[in-house]
Scaffold this active site. Structure first.
Site, PDB file in Angstrom:
ATOM      1  N   ALA A 244     -17.015  32.987  26.748  1.00 36.34           N
ATOM      2  CA  ALA A 244     -17.638  33.717  27.838  1.00 36.34           C
ATOM      3  C   ALA A 244     -17.654  32.848  29.088  1.00 36.34           C
ATOM      4  CB  ALA A 244     -19.069  34.135  27.485  1.00 36.34           C
ATOM      5  N   LYS A 245     -17.486  33.490  30.252  1.00 37.88           N
ATOM      6  CA  LYS A 245     -17.507  32.740  31.510  1.00 37.88           C
ATOM      7  C   LYS A 245     -18.825  32.011  31.699  1.00 37.88           C
ATOM      8  CE  LYS A 245     -14.507  36.016  33.963  1.00 37.88           C
ATOM      9  NZ  LYS A 245     -14.472  37.051  35.015  1.00 37.88           N
ATOM     10  N   ARG A 246     -19.913  32.702  31.322  1.00 36.12           N
ATOM     11  CA  ARG A 246     -21.236  32.110  31.576  1.00 36.12           C
ATOM     12  C   ARG A 246     -21.466  30.833  30.762  1.00 36.12           C
ATOM     13  NH1 ARG A 246     -22.122  36.751  28.604  1.00 36.12           N
ATOM     14  NH2 ARG A 246     -22.965  36.463  26.500  1.00 36.12           N
TER      15      ARG A 246
END
Length: 283
Positions: A244-246
């Protein structure tokens, strides 16, 4: 066949994005079809043009060619507004004035595939109060799920390789179709965009299976064609969690900078072979 890859320009692409893009591109090319790119830049506060350029560079590095220029959601705001107006005129949406604190206070409510089900606080406000508050207060737009399901009736979709699946949109409750800070939600924008682009096969991660319930309902309500769907396994890291980007997953740009051969990586991904430390899992 027409497939698409639709990145959001809110961060750099990672291996999970590459896997999805490679599968969609390969499916189209193997069938003699077309592959399009859509930039899901509806979130104006977080989208950055630099990430658009980076995503296109990543796809080129992987050897993924596209048919036509990328489609941008930011160019389609009028279409989203028209769809909301249509649903509003038919009594299928309503303005919701609840704050995040209000919604957090309702987290003891039943949960569905998308999380806590909205309790319908604003659904039955008197018309006069609703009109006054619309003019003065920020609000999102929610789908009146009970009315929508009653109108649409039973729905299903084709899951490639698995046959027909029954949609259960009612399990999600009154979902948001337009946020206070954005003219359309992911559900509304993606459904309208896929139809406008002529997408015949949506190939995306299995974490979005539940979203297909909602997209199938919107297709029925708005008179849109229903594509076939293929929900693939998710790329997970050494911790077993999906990328995930986060979570600052390693970017494709970093792999490129390290000298990784993009075309070779894409060939491996097509066969389900991942770099050391990564795995494919169904949620």
């Amino acid at each position: 066949m027409l497939t698409r890859f639709a990145p959001s320009p809110t961060g750099e692409l990672h291996l999970g994005h590459a896997y999805s893009a490679v599968l969609a591109h390969h499916a189209a090319r193997a069938a003699g079809g077309r592959f399009r790119i859509r930039i899901d830049d509806i979130d104006g506060s977080r989208s950055r043009e630099a990430y658009v350029d980076a995503a296109l560079a990543d796809l080129a590095w992987l050897g993924i060619g596209r048919d036509g220029d990328p489609v941008r959601q930011s160019d389609r705001l009028g279409d989203y507004a028209a769809a909301l107006d249509d649903l509003d005129a038919r009594g299928l949406v309503y303005p919701c004035f609840c704050t995040r604190a209000d919604i957090a206070a309702s987290l003891s409510a039943p949960h569905g595939p998308s999380g806590a089900i909205y309790p319908g606080t604003c659904r039955d406000l008197p018309a006069a109060e609703r009109a006054l508050r619309r003019a003065a207060e920020p609000h999102c737009w929610r789908l009146d799920m009970a009315r929508a399901v009653a109108l649409a009736g039973e729905l299903d979709w084709e899951e490639v390789g698995q046959g027909m699946r029954r949609a259960d949109p009612a399990a999600h409750g009154d979902i948001v179709l337009a946020r206070k800070d954005a003219p359309a939600s992911y559900h509304l924008a993606s459904t309208l965009d896929d139809a406008a682009m002529g997408v015949t096969h949506v190939i995306r991660g299995a974490d979005l299976v539940a979203a297909t319930d909602i997209h199938r309902l919107l297709q029925a309500l708005l008179g849109l064609a229903t594509p076939a769907y293929r929900h693939h396994a998710l790329v997970c890291g050494v911790d077993g969690k999906r990328l995930a980007k986060r979570d600052a997953a390693a970017s494709l740009a970093s792999l490129r900078a390290a000298g990784v051969d993009g075309a070779a990586l894409a060939a491996d991904l097509r066969c389900g072979r991942l770099p050391a430390g990564y795995s494919l899992r169904m949620p």
